[in-house]
Design a protein around this motif. Sequence first.
Motif, PDB file in Angstrom:
ATOM      1  N   GLY A 122       0.552  -0.827   0.398  1.00 38.23           N
ATOM      2  CA  GLY A 122       0.062   0.406  -0.349  1.00 38.23           C
ATOM      3  C   GLY A 122       0.900   1.580  -0.161  1.00 38.23           C
ATOM      4  N   VAL A 123       2.142   1.038   0.432  1.00 39.13           N
ATOM      5  CA  VAL A 123       2.684   2.457   0.271  1.00 39.13           C
ATOM      6  C   VAL A 123       3.744   2.896  -0.943  1.00 39.13           C
ATOM      7  CG1 VAL A 123       4.990   0.902   0.582  1.00 39.13           C
ATOM      8  CG2 VAL A 123       4.828   3.073   1.418  1.00 39.13           C
ATOM      9  N   TYR A 124       3.369   2.009  -1.816  1.00 39.05           N
ATOM     10  CA  TYR A 124       3.610   2.119  -3.072  1.00 39.05           C
ATOM     11  C   TYR A 124       3.015   3.286  -3.687  1.00 39.05           C
ATOM     12  CZ  TYR A 124       7.157  -1.045  -3.717  1.00 39.05           C
ATOM     13  OH  TYR A 124       8.376  -1.655  -3.513  1.00 39.05           O
ATOM     14  N   GLY A 125       1.155   3.400  -3.642  1.00 38.98           N
ATOM     15  CA  GLY A 125       0.220   4.460  -4.108  1.00 38.98           C
ATOM     16  C   GLY A 125       0.681   5.655  -3.447  1.00 38.98           C
ATOM     17  N   ILE A 126       1.010   5.512  -1.905  1.00 41.80           N
ATOM     18  CA  ILE A 126       1.819   6.993  -1.546  1.00 41.80           C
ATOM     19  C   ILE A 126       2.580   7.315  -2.258  1.00 41.80           C
ATOM     20  CG2 ILE A 126       2.002   7.534   0.419  1.00 41.80           C
ATOM     21  CD1 ILE A 126       0.115   6.094   1.931  1.00 41.80           C
ATOM     22  N   ILE A 127       3.877   6.613  -2.434  1.00 40.12           N
ATOM     23  CA  ILE A 127       4.970   7.476  -2.514  1.00 40.12           C
ATOM     24  C   ILE A 127       5.560   7.619  -4.038  1.00 40.12           C
ATOM     25  CG2 ILE A 127       7.518   6.039  -3.346  1.00 40.12           C
ATOM     26  CD1 ILE A 127       7.611   4.922  -0.980  1.00 40.12           C
ATOM     27  N   MET A 128       4.714   6.805  -5.109  1.00 38.35           N
ATOM     28  CA  MET A 128       4.268   6.990  -6.456  1.00 38.35           C
ATOM     29  C   MET A 128       3.764   9.271  -6.577  1.00 38.35           C
ATOM     30  SD  MET A 128       3.267   3.338  -7.547  1.00 38.35           S
ATOM     31  CE  MET A 128       3.166   3.972  -9.501  1.00 38.35           C
ATOM     32  N   GLY A 129       2.419   8.476  -5.667  1.00 39.03           N
ATOM     33  CA  GLY A 129       2.236   9.603  -5.910  1.00 39.03           C
ATOM     34  C   GLY A 129       2.873  10.823  -5.816  1.00 39.03           C
ATOM     35  N   GLY A 130       3.414  11.031  -4.406  1.00 38.56           N
ATOM     36  CA  GLY A 130       4.128  12.126  -3.564  1.00 38.56           C
ATOM     37  C   GLY A 130       5.119  12.482  -4.943  1.00 38.56           C
ATOM     38  N   SER A 135       6.754  18.525  -6.396  1.00 38.32           N
ATOM     39  CA  SER A 135       6.400  19.240  -5.459  1.00 38.32           C
ATOM     40  C   SER A 135       6.470  18.947  -4.090  1.00 38.32           C
ATOM     41  CB  SER A 135       4.753  19.716  -5.748  1.00 38.32           C
ATOM     42  OG  SER A 135       4.572  19.884  -4.878  1.00 38.32           O
ATOM     43  N   LYS A 136       7.554  20.420  -3.221  1.00 39.00           N
ATOM     44  CA  LYS A 136       7.647  19.764  -2.299  1.00 39.00           C
ATOM     45  C   LYS A 136       7.157  19.145  -1.061  1.00 39.00           C
ATOM     46  CE  LYS A 136      11.610  21.718  -2.324  1.00 39.00           C
ATOM     47  NZ  LYS A 136      12.256  20.829  -4.231  1.00 39.00           N
ATOM     48  N   TYR A 137       5.562  19.674  -0.763  1.00 41.40           N
ATOM     49  CA  TYR A 137       5.160  18.951  -0.397  1.00 41.40           C
ATOM     50  C   TYR A 137       4.575  17.683  -0.493  1.00 41.40           C
ATOM     51  CZ  TYR A 137       4.424  23.895   2.118  1.00 41.40           C
ATOM     52  OH  TYR A 137       4.626  25.291   2.461  1.00 41.40           O
ATOM     53  N   PRO A 138       4.047  17.524  -1.278  1.00 44.32           N
ATOM     54  CA  PRO A 138       3.690  15.749  -1.792  1.00 44.32           C
ATOM     55  C   PRO A 138       4.905  15.294  -1.040  1.00 44.32           C
ATOM     56  CG  PRO A 138       2.349  17.399  -3.304  1.00 44.32           C
ATOM     57  CD  PRO A 138       3.688  17.945  -2.117  1.00 44.32           C
TER      58      PRO A 138
END
Lengths: 332, 210
Positions: A122-130, A135-138
Amino acid sequence: MAELFIFFEQIYRILFLLIPVLVSVAMIVWLDRRVWAFVQKRRGPNVVGPFGLFQTLADALKYIFKEIIIPASSNKFIFILAPIVTMTLALIAWAVIPFSETFVLADINVGILYLFAVSSLGVYGIIMGGWASNSKYPFLGAIRSAAQMVSYEVSIGVIIINVLLCVGSLNLSDIVLAQKDLWFVIPLFPMFIIFFISALAETNRPPFDLPEAEAELVAGYQTEYSGMMYAMFWLGEYANILLMCAMGSILFLGGWLSPIDLFPFNIIPAPIWLILKILFLFILFALIKAIVPRYRYDQLMKLGWKIFLPFSLIYVVLTASFLMYFDLLPGN
Amino acid sequence: MIAHAIVFYIFSLIAIVSAIMVTVSKNTVNSVFFLILDFISISCLFIMIGAEFLGMIMLIVYVGAVAVLFLFVVMMLNVAQQKNEWFNSSGRSSHIPVGLLVSIIIFFELIIVIGGWKYKPDLLDSIAIEINNDLTNTQSLGSVIYTDYIHLFQLSGMVLLVAMIGAIVLTFRQRSGVKRQSYFKQISRDRKDGIELVDVENNKGVKIDA
Protein backbone atom coordinates in the motif's frame (compact mmCIF):
# COMPACT_ATOMS: atom_id res chain seq x y z
CA MET A 1 -18.26 -24.31 -21.97
CA ALA A 2 -17.95 -25.38 -18.39
CA GLU A 3 -14.83 -23.31 -18.01
CA LEU A 4 -16.65 -20.25 -19.32
CA PHE A 5 -19.38 -20.87 -16.79
CA ILE A 6 -16.85 -21.06 -13.96
CA PHE A 7 -15.26 -17.86 -15.22
CA PHE A 8 -18.55 -15.95 -15.11
CA GLU A 9 -19.45 -17.45 -11.77
CA GLN A 10 -16.17 -16.13 -10.39
CA ILE A 11 -16.88 -12.70 -11.80
CA TYR A 12 -20.30 -12.66 -10.15
CA ARG A 13 -18.75 -13.72 -6.86
CA ILE A 14 -16.15 -10.95 -7.12
CA LEU A 15 -18.83 -8.36 -7.84
CA PHE A 16 -20.95 -9.73 -5.01
CA LEU A 17 -18.03 -9.01 -2.69
CA LEU A 18 -16.70 -5.78 -4.20
CA ILE A 19 -19.93 -3.81 -4.48
CA PRO A 20 -20.86 -4.24 -0.81
CA VAL A 21 -17.29 -3.32 0.11
CA LEU A 22 -17.44 -0.12 -1.94
CA VAL A 23 -20.85 0.82 -0.56
CA SER A 24 -19.69 0.18 2.98
CA VAL A 25 -16.61 2.30 2.35
CA ALA A 26 -18.95 5.15 1.46
CA MET A 27 -21.03 4.51 4.58
CA ILE A 28 -17.93 4.28 6.74
CA VAL A 29 -16.77 7.72 5.64
CA TRP A 30 -20.11 9.05 6.79
CA LEU A 31 -19.85 7.15 10.08
CA ASP A 32 -16.34 8.47 10.63
CA ARG A 33 -17.46 12.06 10.22
CA ARG A 34 -20.54 11.47 12.38
CA VAL A 35 -18.56 9.96 15.27
CA TRP A 36 -15.99 12.70 15.00
CA ALA A 37 -18.73 15.32 15.12
CA PHE A 38 -20.51 13.76 18.10
CA VAL A 39 -17.31 13.74 20.13
CA GLN A 40 -16.96 17.45 19.43
CA LYS A 41 -20.65 18.10 20.19
CA ARG A 42 -21.48 18.92 16.57
CA ARG A 43 -24.07 17.27 14.36
CA GLY A 44 -21.88 16.22 11.47
CA PRO A 45 -23.28 15.55 7.99
CA ASN A 46 -27.04 15.28 8.42
CA VAL A 47 -28.62 16.98 5.40
CA VAL A 48 -28.32 14.67 2.39
CA GLY A 49 -30.68 11.73 2.79
CA PRO A 50 -31.83 10.18 6.07
CA PHE A 51 -29.32 11.09 8.82
CA GLY A 52 -27.08 12.42 6.07
CA LEU A 53 -26.35 8.87 4.92
CA PHE A 54 -25.95 9.91 1.29
CA GLN A 55 -23.40 12.60 2.05
CA THR A 56 -20.52 10.51 0.71
CA LEU A 57 -22.40 9.76 -2.50
CA ALA A 58 -23.00 13.46 -2.98
CA ASP A 59 -19.31 14.13 -2.35
CA ALA A 60 -18.31 11.43 -4.81
CA LEU A 61 -20.62 12.92 -7.40
CA LYS A 62 -19.00 16.29 -6.84
CA TYR A 63 -15.53 14.80 -7.30
CA ILE A 64 -16.52 13.03 -10.49
CA PHE A 65 -17.61 16.28 -12.11
CA LYS A 66 -14.57 18.25 -11.02
CA GLU A 67 -11.71 18.84 -13.37
CA ILE A 68 -8.65 16.61 -13.04
CA ILE A 69 -5.60 18.81 -12.93
CA ILE A 70 -2.27 17.23 -13.81
CA PRO A 71 0.71 19.44 -12.92
CA ALA A 72 2.80 20.37 -15.94
CA SER A 73 6.10 19.29 -14.38
CA SER A 74 4.81 15.99 -13.02
CA ASN A 75 5.65 12.54 -14.27
CA LYS A 76 2.23 12.03 -15.82
CA PHE A 77 2.16 8.27 -16.10
CA ILE A 78 3.11 7.65 -12.48
CA PHE A 79 0.96 10.55 -11.32
CA ILE A 80 -2.11 8.89 -12.80
CA LEU A 81 -1.02 5.43 -11.73
CA ALA A 82 -0.66 6.28 -8.04
CA PRO A 83 -4.36 6.57 -7.05
CA ILE A 84 -5.14 3.52 -9.18
CA VAL A 85 -2.51 1.51 -7.29
CA THR A 86 -3.87 2.66 -3.93
CA MET A 87 -7.45 1.78 -4.83
CA THR A 88 -6.59 -1.56 -6.42
CA LEU A 89 -4.43 -2.72 -3.53
CA ALA A 90 -7.11 -1.71 -1.05
CA LEU A 91 -9.67 -3.79 -2.91
CA ILE A 92 -7.76 -6.94 -3.91
CA ALA A 93 -6.97 -7.74 -0.31
CA TRP A 94 -10.67 -8.45 0.35
CA ALA A 95 -10.38 -11.60 -1.76
CA VAL A 96 -9.06 -13.64 1.16
CA ILE A 97 -11.23 -12.27 3.98
CA PRO A 98 -13.49 -15.11 5.21
CA PHE A 99 -17.02 -13.89 5.93
CA SER A 100 -18.22 -17.29 7.05
CA GLU A 101 -17.11 -20.89 6.91
CA THR A 102 -18.09 -21.14 3.25
CA PHE A 103 -18.28 -17.56 2.03
CA VAL A 104 -14.72 -16.71 1.10
CA LEU A 105 -13.57 -15.81 -2.37
CA ALA A 106 -10.09 -17.36 -2.25
CA ASP A 107 -9.38 -19.70 0.65
CA ILE A 108 -5.63 -19.84 0.11
CA ASN A 109 -3.03 -21.53 2.31
CA VAL A 110 -1.04 -18.39 2.97
CA GLY A 111 -3.99 -16.04 3.46
CA ILE A 112 -2.49 -14.00 6.26
CA LEU A 113 0.77 -13.55 4.35
CA TYR A 114 -1.23 -12.36 1.36
CA LEU A 115 -3.01 -9.79 3.52
CA PHE A 116 0.27 -8.67 5.01
CA ALA A 117 1.93 -8.44 1.59
CA VAL A 118 -0.90 -6.40 0.11
CA SER A 119 -0.97 -4.03 3.05
CA SER A 120 2.79 -3.58 2.78
CA LEU A 121 2.44 -2.77 -0.92
CA GLY A 122 0.00 0.00 0.00
CA VAL A 123 2.93 2.34 0.58
CA TYR A 124 3.62 2.45 -3.16
CA GLY A 125 0.51 4.42 -3.99
CA ILE A 126 1.66 7.10 -1.58
CA ILE A 127 5.31 7.17 -2.65
CA MET A 128 4.39 7.24 -6.33
CA GLY A 129 1.88 10.02 -5.79
CA GLY A 130 4.32 12.03 -3.73
CA TRP A 131 7.23 11.68 -6.11
CA ALA A 132 5.33 12.08 -9.38
CA SER A 133 3.75 15.34 -8.24
CA ASN A 134 7.23 16.91 -8.42
CA SER A 135 6.49 19.31 -5.63
CA LYS A 136 7.91 19.77 -2.15
CA TYR A 137 4.96 19.06 0.13
CA PRO A 138 3.86 15.83 -1.54
CA PHE A 139 7.45 14.61 -1.61
CA LEU A 140 8.01 15.28 2.08
CA GLY A 141 4.69 13.63 2.87
CA ALA A 142 5.58 10.59 0.80
CA ILE A 143 8.95 10.19 2.48
CA ARG A 144 7.45 10.46 5.92
CA SER A 145 4.78 7.97 5.13
CA ALA A 146 7.19 5.48 3.58
CA ALA A 147 9.34 5.48 6.71
CA GLN A 148 6.28 5.29 8.94
CA MET A 149 4.56 2.45 7.12
CA VAL A 150 7.71 0.36 6.80
CA SER A 151 8.44 0.77 10.51
CA TYR A 152 5.02 -0.22 11.73
CA GLU A 153 4.78 -3.14 9.32
CA VAL A 154 7.63 -4.75 11.20
CA SER A 155 5.72 -4.79 14.44
CA ILE A 156 2.53 -5.94 12.72
CA GLY A 157 4.52 -8.83 11.26
CA VAL A 158 5.78 -9.84 14.68
CA ILE A 159 2.26 -9.61 16.10
CA ILE A 160 1.00 -11.88 13.33
CA ILE A 161 3.72 -14.38 14.31
CA ASN A 162 2.27 -14.35 17.84
CA VAL A 163 -1.14 -15.30 16.53
CA LEU A 164 0.28 -17.88 14.15
CA LEU A 165 2.08 -19.60 17.01
CA CYS A 166 -1.30 -20.22 18.61
CA VAL A 167 -2.94 -21.36 15.37
CA GLY A 168 -0.35 -23.39 13.51
CA SER A 169 -1.62 -22.40 10.09
CA LEU A 170 -1.45 -19.42 7.77
CA ASN A 171 -4.97 -19.95 6.49
CA LEU A 172 -7.43 -17.27 7.61
CA SER A 173 -10.30 -19.72 8.09
CA ASP A 174 -8.07 -21.85 10.30
CA ILE A 175 -7.13 -18.76 12.28
CA VAL A 176 -10.81 -18.03 12.91
CA LEU A 177 -11.66 -21.64 13.75
CA ALA A 178 -8.79 -21.83 16.22
CA GLN A 179 -10.59 -19.17 18.27
CA LYS A 180 -13.70 -21.27 18.72
CA ASP A 181 -13.14 -21.67 22.45
CA LEU A 182 -11.19 -18.55 23.27
CA TRP A 183 -10.73 -15.40 21.23
CA PHE A 184 -7.09 -14.47 20.95
CA VAL A 185 -7.85 -11.02 22.33
CA ILE A 186 -7.86 -12.54 25.82
CA PRO A 187 -4.52 -14.37 25.95
CA LEU A 188 -2.84 -11.91 23.60
CA PHE A 189 -4.41 -8.71 24.88
CA PRO A 190 -1.20 -6.60 24.82
CA MET A 191 -0.63 -7.71 21.24
CA PHE A 192 -4.16 -6.62 20.35
CA ILE A 193 -3.47 -3.15 21.69
CA ILE A 194 -0.18 -2.91 19.79
CA PHE A 195 -1.83 -4.23 16.64
CA PHE A 196 -4.52 -1.62 16.93
CA ILE A 197 -2.04 1.22 17.33
CA SER A 198 0.15 -0.10 14.54
CA ALA A 199 -2.91 -0.36 12.33
CA LEU A 200 -3.58 3.31 13.00
CA ALA A 201 -0.04 4.12 11.90
CA GLU A 202 -0.17 1.76 8.94
CA THR A 203 -3.28 3.42 7.54
CA ASN A 204 -2.01 6.95 8.29
CA ARG A 205 -4.86 7.67 10.63
CA PRO A 206 -4.68 10.27 13.37
CA PRO A 207 -2.77 10.47 15.70
CA PHE A 208 -0.23 9.19 13.16
CA ASP A 209 -1.41 11.14 10.12
CA LEU A 210 1.95 12.82 9.62
CA PRO A 211 2.06 12.16 5.86
CA GLU A 212 -0.85 14.53 5.46
CA ALA A 213 -0.34 16.76 8.47
CA GLU A 214 -2.24 19.80 7.27
CA ALA A 215 -0.45 22.23 9.53
CA GLU A 216 2.96 21.36 8.09
CA LEU A 217 2.49 19.77 4.69
CA VAL A 218 -0.81 21.18 3.34
CA ALA A 219 -2.21 17.75 2.46
CA GLY A 220 0.96 15.68 2.10
CA TYR A 221 1.07 13.39 -0.88
CA GLN A 222 -2.44 14.37 -1.97
CA THR A 223 -1.66 18.06 -2.37
CA GLU A 224 -1.54 18.09 -6.17
CA TYR A 225 -4.46 15.74 -6.69
CA SER A 226 -7.91 16.88 -7.63
CA GLY A 227 -11.25 15.57 -8.73
CA MET A 228 -11.73 11.85 -9.15
CA MET A 229 -8.08 11.05 -8.55
CA TYR A 230 -8.24 12.60 -5.11
CA ALA A 231 -11.47 10.70 -4.47
CA MET A 232 -9.73 7.44 -5.37
CA PHE A 233 -6.96 8.10 -2.87
CA TRP A 234 -9.59 8.87 -0.30
CA LEU A 235 -11.70 5.77 -0.99
CA GLY A 236 -8.57 3.61 -1.07
CA GLU A 237 -7.54 4.95 2.30
CA TYR A 238 -10.89 4.15 3.86
CA ALA A 239 -10.98 0.72 2.21
CA ASN A 240 -7.57 0.11 3.78
CA ILE A 241 -8.88 1.17 7.17
CA LEU A 242 -11.80 -1.24 6.85
CA LEU A 243 -9.35 -3.93 5.81
CA MET A 244 -7.20 -3.35 8.87
CA CYS A 245 -10.32 -3.57 11.04
CA ALA A 246 -11.24 -6.83 9.33
CA MET A 247 -7.72 -8.13 9.89
CA GLY A 248 -7.90 -7.17 13.56
CA SER A 249 -11.25 -8.88 14.02
CA ILE A 250 -10.04 -12.03 12.27
CA LEU A 251 -6.77 -12.22 14.16
CA PHE A 252 -8.05 -11.31 17.61
CA LEU A 253 -11.83 -11.07 17.83
CA GLY A 254 -12.75 -14.44 16.36
CA GLY A 255 -13.74 -13.34 12.86
CA TRP A 256 -17.22 -14.60 11.98
CA LEU A 257 -17.68 -16.57 15.21
CA SER A 258 -20.40 -15.50 17.60
CA PRO A 259 -19.23 -14.52 21.07
CA ILE A 260 -21.11 -17.33 22.79
CA ASP A 261 -22.37 -20.46 21.09
CA LEU A 262 -25.85 -20.19 22.63
CA PHE A 263 -29.36 -19.83 21.26
CA PRO A 264 -30.01 -16.15 20.54
CA PHE A 265 -26.47 -15.59 19.31
CA ASN A 266 -25.84 -18.54 17.04
CA ILE A 267 -28.86 -18.00 14.82
CA ILE A 268 -27.44 -14.68 13.66
CA PRO A 269 -25.65 -15.38 10.38
CA ALA A 270 -21.85 -15.44 10.52
CA PRO A 271 -21.11 -12.49 8.20
CA ILE A 272 -23.15 -10.22 10.49
CA TRP A 273 -20.81 -11.01 13.37
CA LEU A 274 -17.78 -10.16 11.29
CA ILE A 275 -19.39 -6.91 10.16
CA LEU A 276 -20.28 -6.00 13.75
CA LYS A 277 -16.71 -6.62 14.87
CA ILE A 278 -15.33 -4.55 12.00
CA LEU A 279 -17.73 -1.75 12.92
CA PHE A 280 -16.68 -1.92 16.56
CA LEU A 281 -13.02 -1.55 15.63
CA PHE A 282 -13.82 1.20 13.17
CA ILE A 283 -15.71 3.21 15.75
CA LEU A 284 -12.65 2.94 17.99
CA PHE A 285 -10.58 4.26 15.05
CA ALA A 286 -12.97 7.17 14.63
CA LEU A 287 -13.02 7.97 18.35
CA ILE A 288 -9.25 8.02 18.49
CA LYS A 289 -9.19 10.42 15.57
CA ALA A 290 -11.34 12.77 17.59
CA ILE A 291 -9.63 12.58 20.95
CA VAL A 292 -5.89 12.15 20.47
CA PRO A 293 -3.53 14.91 19.31
CA ARG A 294 -1.01 14.26 16.53
CA TYR A 295 2.33 12.64 17.34
CA ARG A 296 5.61 14.32 16.63
CA TYR A 297 7.67 12.55 13.99
CA ASP A 298 10.57 11.44 16.20
CA GLN A 299 8.12 10.22 18.84
CA LEU A 300 6.40 8.15 16.18
CA MET A 301 9.64 6.47 15.13
CA LYS A 302 10.66 5.92 18.74
CA LEU A 303 7.32 4.30 19.51
CA GLY A 304 7.59 1.96 16.53
CA TRP A 305 11.18 0.83 16.80
CA LYS A 306 12.09 1.18 20.46
CA ILE A 307 8.87 0.20 22.17
CA PHE A 308 6.58 -1.85 19.96
CA LEU A 309 9.19 -3.95 18.21
CA PRO A 310 11.09 -5.13 21.33
CA PHE A 311 7.88 -5.65 23.26
CA SER A 312 6.25 -7.76 20.59
CA LEU A 313 9.47 -9.76 20.10
CA ILE A 314 9.56 -10.50 23.82
CA TYR A 315 5.93 -11.51 23.62
CA VAL A 316 6.75 -13.95 20.82
CA VAL A 317 9.31 -15.63 23.07
CA LEU A 318 6.81 -15.61 25.92
CA THR A 319 3.99 -17.10 23.84
CA ALA A 320 6.26 -19.74 22.35
CA SER A 321 7.65 -20.77 25.74
CA PHE A 322 4.19 -20.86 27.27
CA LEU A 323 2.83 -23.05 24.49
CA MET A 324 5.90 -25.27 24.64
CA TYR A 325 5.83 -25.68 28.42
CA PHE A 326 2.15 -26.55 28.64
CA ASP A 327 2.36 -28.65 25.49
CA LEU A 328 -0.28 -26.57 23.74
CA LEU A 329 1.57 -26.12 20.46
CA PRO A 330 -0.81 -26.75 17.59
CA GLY A 331 -0.10 -29.58 15.20
CA ASN A 332 1.16 -32.24 17.60
CA MET B 1 -3.71 -26.47 -17.96
CA ILE B 2 -3.09 -24.55 -21.16
CA ALA B 3 -4.41 -21.36 -19.56
CA HIS B 4 -2.03 -21.95 -16.67
CA ALA B 5 0.90 -22.22 -19.10
CA ILE B 6 -0.14 -19.09 -20.98
CA VAL B 7 -0.39 -17.05 -17.79
CA PHE B 8 2.96 -18.43 -16.64
CA TYR B 9 4.66 -17.34 -19.84
CA ILE B 10 3.01 -13.92 -19.71
CA PHE B 11 4.49 -13.42 -16.24
CA SER B 12 7.90 -14.66 -17.37
CA LEU B 13 7.80 -12.29 -20.31
CA ILE B 14 6.96 -9.36 -18.02
CA ALA B 15 9.78 -10.42 -15.70
CA ILE B 16 12.36 -10.56 -18.47
CA VAL B 17 11.27 -7.34 -20.16
CA SER B 18 11.21 -5.41 -16.89
CA ALA B 19 14.62 -6.85 -15.92
CA ILE B 20 16.00 -5.48 -19.18
CA MET B 21 14.25 -2.17 -18.62
CA VAL B 22 15.90 -1.86 -15.19
CA THR B 23 19.29 -1.64 -16.84
CA VAL B 24 18.23 0.24 -19.94
CA SER B 25 15.99 3.04 -18.70
CA LYS B 26 17.69 6.41 -18.31
CA ASN B 27 15.71 7.66 -15.34
CA THR B 28 16.85 5.91 -12.17
CA VAL B 29 13.45 6.15 -10.50
CA ASN B 30 11.90 4.41 -13.49
CA SER B 31 14.56 1.72 -13.11
CA VAL B 32 13.46 1.12 -9.56
CA PHE B 33 9.82 0.92 -10.62
CA PHE B 34 10.77 -1.67 -13.22
CA LEU B 35 12.71 -3.54 -10.54
CA ILE B 36 9.54 -3.61 -8.45
CA LEU B 37 7.55 -4.89 -11.41
CA ASP B 38 10.20 -7.57 -11.85
CA PHE B 39 9.95 -8.62 -8.21
CA ILE B 40 6.18 -8.78 -8.41
CA SER B 41 6.14 -10.88 -11.56
CA ILE B 42 8.76 -13.23 -10.13
CA SER B 43 6.70 -13.73 -7.02
CA CYS B 44 3.72 -14.47 -9.28
CA LEU B 45 5.88 -17.09 -11.00
CA PHE B 46 6.73 -18.61 -7.62
CA ILE B 47 3.06 -18.79 -6.74
CA MET B 48 2.21 -20.36 -10.08
CA ILE B 49 4.71 -23.19 -9.64
CA GLY B 50 3.21 -23.89 -6.22
CA ALA B 51 5.75 -22.20 -3.98
CA GLU B 52 3.20 -19.84 -2.47
CA PHE B 53 5.17 -19.20 0.72
CA LEU B 54 8.28 -18.12 -1.18
CA GLY B 55 6.19 -15.93 -3.45
CA MET B 56 4.51 -14.16 -0.57
CA ILE B 57 7.77 -13.70 1.34
CA MET B 58 9.29 -12.29 -1.85
CA LEU B 59 6.44 -9.77 -2.02
CA ILE B 60 6.69 -8.84 1.65
CA VAL B 61 10.45 -8.62 1.95
CA TYR B 62 11.62 -7.42 -1.43
CA VAL B 63 8.69 -5.37 -2.67
CA GLY B 64 7.31 -4.27 0.68
CA ALA B 65 10.57 -3.32 2.36
CA VAL B 66 13.75 -3.50 0.29
CA ALA B 67 12.40 -1.82 -2.82
CA VAL B 68 10.73 0.88 -0.73
CA LEU B 69 14.10 1.76 0.76
CA PHE B 70 15.68 1.65 -2.71
CA LEU B 71 13.08 4.03 -4.02
CA PHE B 72 13.51 6.21 -1.00
CA VAL B 73 17.26 6.54 -1.51
CA VAL B 74 17.07 7.00 -5.25
CA MET B 75 14.43 9.71 -4.97
CA MET B 76 16.40 11.53 -2.28
CA LEU B 77 19.80 11.39 -3.94
CA ASN B 78 18.72 12.50 -7.39
CA VAL B 79 21.04 9.98 -9.00
CA ALA B 80 19.43 10.44 -12.39
CA GLN B 81 21.62 13.35 -13.35
CA GLN B 82 24.77 11.70 -12.09
CA LYS B 83 24.08 8.56 -14.06
CA ASN B 84 23.60 10.53 -17.22
CA GLU B 85 27.00 12.10 -16.69
CA TRP B 86 28.50 8.63 -16.50
CA PHE B 87 26.98 7.71 -19.81
CA ASN B 88 28.03 10.89 -21.50
CA SER B 89 31.61 10.95 -20.26
CA SER B 90 34.11 9.53 -22.71
CA GLY B 91 34.28 5.89 -21.71
CA ARG B 92 37.12 6.17 -19.18
CA SER B 93 34.82 5.05 -16.44
CA SER B 94 36.31 2.41 -14.16
CA HIS B 95 32.94 0.82 -13.42
CA ILE B 96 32.59 -0.92 -16.74
CA PRO B 97 35.39 -3.52 -16.49
CA VAL B 98 34.31 -4.52 -12.99
CA GLY B 99 30.70 -4.80 -14.06
CA LEU B 100 31.70 -6.86 -17.06
CA LEU B 101 33.77 -9.22 -14.93
CA VAL B 102 30.93 -9.77 -12.46
CA SER B 103 28.38 -10.34 -15.20
CA ILE B 104 30.66 -12.83 -17.00
CA ILE B 105 31.13 -14.79 -13.78
CA ILE B 106 27.36 -14.85 -13.18
CA PHE B 107 26.81 -15.93 -16.77
CA PHE B 108 29.18 -18.90 -16.42
CA GLU B 109 27.57 -19.88 -13.14
CA LEU B 110 24.20 -19.91 -14.82
CA ILE B 111 25.58 -22.02 -17.65
CA ILE B 112 26.99 -24.53 -15.16
CA VAL B 113 23.68 -24.78 -13.30
CA ILE B 114 21.50 -25.05 -16.38
CA GLY B 115 23.96 -27.39 -18.09
CA GLY B 116 24.05 -29.68 -15.10
CA TRP B 117 20.28 -29.80 -14.99
CA LYS B 118 20.05 -30.43 -18.72
CA TYR B 119 22.75 -33.05 -19.16
CA LYS B 120 22.43 -34.92 -15.91
CA PRO B 121 18.69 -35.58 -15.59
CA ASP B 122 19.06 -37.52 -12.32
CA LEU B 123 20.46 -34.41 -10.64
CA LEU B 124 17.13 -33.65 -9.02
CA ASP B 125 16.93 -37.17 -7.56
CA SER B 126 20.18 -36.70 -5.72
CA ILE B 127 18.73 -34.15 -3.27
CA ALA B 128 19.29 -35.23 0.29
CA ILE B 129 15.86 -34.24 1.57
CA GLU B 130 12.74 -36.16 0.76
CA ILE B 131 9.98 -34.05 -0.69
CA ASN B 132 6.70 -34.75 1.07
CA ASN B 133 3.75 -33.77 -1.04
CA ASP B 134 1.18 -33.90 1.77
CA LEU B 135 2.62 -31.01 3.71
CA THR B 136 2.08 -27.40 2.75
CA ASN B 137 5.05 -25.42 1.58
CA THR B 138 5.29 -23.46 4.79
CA GLN B 139 5.38 -26.56 6.95
CA SER B 140 7.95 -28.38 4.86
CA LEU B 141 10.21 -25.32 4.63
CA GLY B 142 9.99 -24.81 8.38
CA SER B 143 10.67 -28.44 9.20
CA VAL B 144 13.79 -28.39 7.02
CA ILE B 145 15.22 -25.00 7.88
CA TYR B 146 14.79 -25.21 11.63
CA THR B 147 16.03 -28.78 12.03
CA ASP B 148 18.51 -30.03 9.43
CA TYR B 149 19.89 -26.66 8.45
CA ILE B 150 19.62 -24.80 11.72
CA HIS B 151 23.31 -23.93 11.80
CA LEU B 152 23.32 -22.46 8.32
CA PHE B 153 20.15 -20.58 9.19
CA GLN B 154 21.68 -19.11 12.32
CA LEU B 155 24.87 -18.35 10.44
CA SER B 156 22.99 -16.32 7.84
CA GLY B 157 21.21 -14.55 10.69
CA MET B 158 24.59 -13.64 12.16
CA VAL B 159 25.80 -12.37 8.78
CA LEU B 160 22.74 -10.13 8.57
CA LEU B 161 23.32 -8.91 12.10
CA VAL B 162 26.92 -8.04 11.29
CA ALA B 163 25.79 -6.22 8.16
CA MET B 164 23.25 -4.29 10.19
CA ILE B 165 25.78 -3.29 12.83
CA GLY B 166 28.20 -2.32 10.08
CA ALA B 167 25.64 -0.06 8.46
CA ILE B 168 24.86 1.57 11.78
CA VAL B 169 28.56 2.10 12.58
CA LEU B 170 29.23 3.56 9.14
CA THR B 171 26.41 6.07 9.28
CA PHE B 172 26.47 6.89 12.97
CA ARG B 173 27.65 10.32 13.93
CA GLN B 174 27.67 11.88 17.33
CA ARG B 175 26.00 15.25 17.30
CA SER B 176 26.51 17.69 20.07
CA GLY B 177 23.94 20.17 21.28
CA VAL B 178 20.93 18.03 20.49
CA LYS B 179 18.05 18.35 22.90
CA ARG B 180 16.85 14.87 23.69
CA GLN B 181 13.48 14.23 25.20
CA SER B 182 13.44 11.91 28.17
CA TYR B 183 10.00 10.73 29.15
CA PHE B 184 11.13 9.68 32.60
CA LYS B 185 12.62 13.08 33.29
CA GLN B 186 9.47 14.80 32.06
CA ILE B 187 7.12 12.65 34.06
CA SER B 188 9.15 12.62 37.25
CA ARG B 189 9.52 16.40 37.25
CA ASP B 190 7.37 18.04 39.88
CA ARG B 191 6.52 21.52 40.97
CA LYS B 192 9.54 22.29 43.10
CA ASP B 193 12.01 21.33 40.32
CA GLY B 194 10.50 23.80 37.92
CA ILE B 195 9.25 26.67 40.02
CA GLU B 196 11.03 28.75 42.60
CA LEU B 197 9.29 31.56 44.46
CA VAL B 198 11.52 34.53 45.06
CA ASP B 199 10.79 37.68 47.00
CA VAL B 200 12.03 40.47 44.83
CA GLU B 201 13.47 43.41 46.68
CA ASN B 202 12.64 46.80 45.32
CA ASN B 203 15.23 48.32 42.98
CA LYS B 204 17.51 45.26 43.32
CA GLY B 205 16.09 42.58 41.05
CA VAL B 206 16.93 38.91 41.24
CA LYS B 207 19.97 37.07 40.07
CA ILE B 208 19.06 33.86 38.28
CA ASP B 209 21.85 31.37 37.88
CA ALA B 210 21.58 29.30 34.78
